[in-house]
Scaffold this motif. Structure first.
Motif, PDB file in Angstrom:
ATOM      1  N   LYS A  61       0.889  -1.160   0.000  1.00  0.00           N
ATOM      2  CA  LYS A  61       0.000   0.000   0.000  1.00  0.00           C
ATOM      3  C   LYS A  61       0.928   1.210   0.000  1.00  0.00           C
ATOM      4  N   ILE A  62       0.831   2.004  -1.044  1.00  0.00           N
ATOM      5  CA  ILE A  62       1.751   3.134  -1.208  1.00  0.00           C
ATOM      6  C   ILE A  62       0.960   4.427  -1.141  1.00  0.00           C
ATOM      7  N   PHE A  63       1.411   5.322  -0.307  1.00  0.00           N
ATOM      8  CA  PHE A  63       0.770   6.617  -0.149  1.00  0.00           C
ATOM      9  C   PHE A  63       1.694   7.672  -0.732  1.00  0.00           C
ATOM     10  N   VAL A  64       1.176   8.456  -1.675  1.00  0.00           N
ATOM     11  CA  VAL A  64       1.960   9.489  -2.351  1.00  0.00           C
ATOM     12  C   VAL A  64       1.755  10.801  -1.604  1.00  0.00           C
ATOM     13  N   ILE A  65       2.826  11.275  -1.026  1.00  0.00           N
ATOM     14  CA  ILE A  65       2.785  12.531  -0.279  1.00  0.00           C
ATOM     15  C   ILE A  65       3.375  13.606  -1.171  1.00  0.00           C
ATOM     16  N   LYS A  66       2.511  14.529  -1.635  1.00  0.00           N
ATOM     17  CA  LYS A  66       3.007  15.612  -2.483  1.00  0.00           C
ATOM     18  C   LYS A  66       2.258  16.925  -2.285  1.00  0.00           C
ATOM     19  N   SER A  67       1.101  16.882  -1.636  1.00  0.00           N
ATOM     20  CA  SER A  67       0.389  18.143  -1.370  1.00  0.00           C
ATOM     21  C   SER A  67       1.148  18.914  -0.294  1.00  0.00           C
ATOM     22  N   ARG A  68       0.959  20.196  -0.279  1.00  0.00           N
ATOM     23  CA  ARG A  68       1.664  21.021   0.711  1.00  0.00           C
ATOM     24  C   ARG A  68       1.310  20.579   2.133  1.00  0.00           C
ATOM     25  N   GLU A  69       0.033  20.296   2.361  1.00  0.00           N
ATOM     26  CA  GLU A  69      -0.419  19.898   3.693  1.00  0.00           C
ATOM     27  C   GLU A  69       0.214  18.569   4.113  1.00  0.00           C
ATOM     28  N   ALA A  70       0.222  17.582   3.212  1.00  0.00           N
ATOM     29  CA  ALA A  70       0.798  16.279   3.533  1.00  0.00           C
ATOM     30  C   ALA A  70       2.312  16.377   3.717  1.00  0.00           C
ATOM     31  N   LEU A  71       2.976  17.181   2.877  1.00  0.00           N
ATOM     32  CA  LEU A  71       4.425  17.369   3.033  1.00  0.00           C
ATOM     33  C   LEU A  71       4.750  18.031   4.366  1.00  0.00           C
ATOM     34  N   GLU A  72       3.938  18.990   4.793  1.00  0.00           N
ATOM     35  CA  GLU A  72       4.155  19.616   6.095  1.00  0.00           C
ATOM     36  C   GLU A  72       4.027  18.586   7.212  1.00  0.00           C
ATOM     37  N   ARG A  73       3.044  17.694   7.097  1.00  0.00           N
ATOM     38  CA  ARG A  73       2.866  16.657   8.122  1.00  0.00           C
ATOM     39  C   ARG A  73       4.077  15.729   8.186  1.00  0.00           C
ATOM     40  N   ILE A  74       4.579  15.299   7.013  1.00  0.00           N
ATOM     41  CA  ILE A  74       5.712  14.363   7.029  1.00  0.00           C
ATOM     42  C   ILE A  74       6.997  15.066   7.488  1.00  0.00           C
ATOM     43  N   HIS A  75       7.163  16.349   7.102  1.00  0.00           N
ATOM     44  CA  HIS A  75       8.355  17.089   7.533  1.00  0.00           C
ATOM     45  C   HIS A  75       8.359  17.283   9.055  1.00  0.00           C
ATOM     46  N   LYS A  76       7.183  17.476   9.640  1.00  0.00           N
ATOM     47  CA  LYS A  76       7.098  17.618  11.096  1.00  0.00           C
ATOM     48  C   LYS A  76       7.363  16.286  11.790  1.00  0.00           C
ATOM     49  N   ALA A  77       7.002  15.192  11.133  1.00  0.00           N
ATOM     50  CA  ALA A  77       7.149  13.871  11.739  1.00  0.00           C
ATOM     51  C   ALA A  77       8.582  13.359  11.694  1.00  0.00           C
ATOM     52  N   THR A  78       9.346  13.757  10.655  1.00  0.00           N
ATOM     53  CA  THR A  78      10.718  13.250  10.523  1.00  0.00           C
ATOM     54  C   THR A  78      11.552  14.163   9.630  1.00  0.00           C
ATOM     55  N   PRO A  79      12.832  14.328   9.951  1.00  0.00           N
ATOM     56  CA  PRO A  79      13.722  15.064   9.049  1.00  0.00           C
ATOM     57  C   PRO A  79      14.208  14.190   7.894  1.00  0.00           C
ATOM     58  N   MET A  80      13.846  12.912   7.885  1.00  0.00           N
ATOM     59  CA  MET A  80      14.347  11.966   6.888  1.00  0.00           C
ATOM     60  C   MET A  80      13.752  12.172   5.497  1.00  0.00           C
ATOM     61  N   THR A  81      13.064  13.278   5.273  1.00  0.00           N
ATOM     62  CA  THR A  81      12.510  13.559   3.948  1.00  0.00           C
ATOM     63  C   THR A  81      13.421  14.487   3.145  1.00  0.00           C
ATOM     64  N   TYR A  82      14.326  15.162   3.808  1.00  0.00           N
ATOM     65  CA  TYR A  82      15.293  16.048   3.153  1.00  0.00           C
ATOM     66  C   TYR A  82      14.618  17.000   2.170  1.00  0.00           C
ATOM     67  N   ASN A  83      13.406  17.434   2.526  1.00  0.00           N
ATOM     68  CA  ASN A  83      12.624  18.378   1.710  1.00  0.00           C
ATOM     69  C   ASN A  83      12.377  17.894   0.290  1.00  0.00           C
ATOM     70  N   ALA A  84      12.269  16.614   0.104  1.00  0.00           N
ATOM     71  CA  ALA A  84      11.920  16.067  -1.214  1.00  0.00           C
ATOM     72  C   ALA A  84      10.513  16.535  -1.582  1.00  0.00           C
ATOM     73  N   PRO A  85      10.281  16.827  -2.859  1.00  0.00           N
ATOM     74  CA  PRO A  85       8.946  17.287  -3.269  1.00  0.00           C
ATOM     75  C   PRO A  85       7.902  16.172  -3.311  1.00  0.00           C
ATOM     76  N   VAL A  86       8.347  14.920  -3.297  1.00  0.00           N
ATOM     77  CA  VAL A  86       7.447  13.767  -3.256  1.00  0.00           C
ATOM     78  C   VAL A  86       8.047  12.755  -2.282  1.00  0.00           C
ATOM     79  N   VAL A  87       7.200  12.222  -1.427  1.00  0.00           N
ATOM     80  CA  VAL A  87       7.618  11.161  -0.519  1.00  0.00           C
ATOM     81  C   VAL A  87       6.591  10.040  -0.656  1.00  0.00           C
TER      82      VAL A  87
END
Length: 174
Positions: free
Chosen positions: A46-72
């Motif tokens: 099950k793959i969740f595409v994180i690319k909206s500004r709101e979803a990216l903000e949530r993942i960035h707050k949860a972990t620094p392991m995203t390195y500000n990628a535009p898609v996670v």
């Protein structure tokens, strides 16, 4: 590009440009994951595409392991759908879901590289923080995050990237 050359080219990107990733490239990466082999073709991923500004903000707050990628990509699996090996006496009921999700992630990572994108397979985070930030994955097993984007111009592989053991250290013929 042949697969060995593609494998040499791929590295863990820890600095992404702000350039957005085209929808057709994301679709191609996801298709590579869809086509990846899974045990008994169970396809538990099950793959969740994180690319909206709101979803990216949530993942960035949860972990620094995203390195500000535009898609996670949040790669999970459904343990109710994954293959269980009940014939294995050493690991009774072995659940192949994590292995399947890892194979799917590797296929997506290599497709992204072939498309000129950079990736980072991230697992250095507290899973509970991700579950808290994304109730959408409740009931699933989180395997990894796959950061995707165009590498920044000054992005380069880590010093450890080219350190590879000789085949003789990892392969034995029987």
């Amino acid at each position: 590009m042949d697969f060995i050359e593609l494998s040499r080219k791929r590295y863990s990107v820890r600095k992404f440009s702000a350039r957005p990733v085209e929808a057709e490239k994301i679709a191609s990466v996801l298709e590579a994951g869809r086509l990846a082999p899974t045990a008994k073709n169970s396809q538990p991923q099950k793959i969740f595409v994180i690319k909206s500004r709101e979803a990216l903000e949530r993942i960035h707050k949860a972990t620094p392991m995203t390195y500000n990628a535009p898609v996670v990509l949040m790669v999970c699996y459904d343990s109710k759908a994954s293959y269980k090996n009940n014939a294995d006496r050493h690991f009774p009921g072995y659940d192949g879901g994590e292995t399947d999700a890892a194979i799917v992630t590797a296929a997506m990572m290599m497709e992204a590289t072939d498309l000129g994108l950079g990736t980072l397979w991230a697992r250095g985070y507290d899973s509970q923080t991700i579950y808290d930030a994304f109730p959408e994955i409740s009931g699933l097993e989180l395997v990894c995050l796959l950061d995707i984007g165009y590498p920044a111009e000054d992005s380069e592989p880590s010093e450890r990237h080219s350190l590879r053991k000789e085949l003789s250290e990892t392969v034995s013929e029987l």
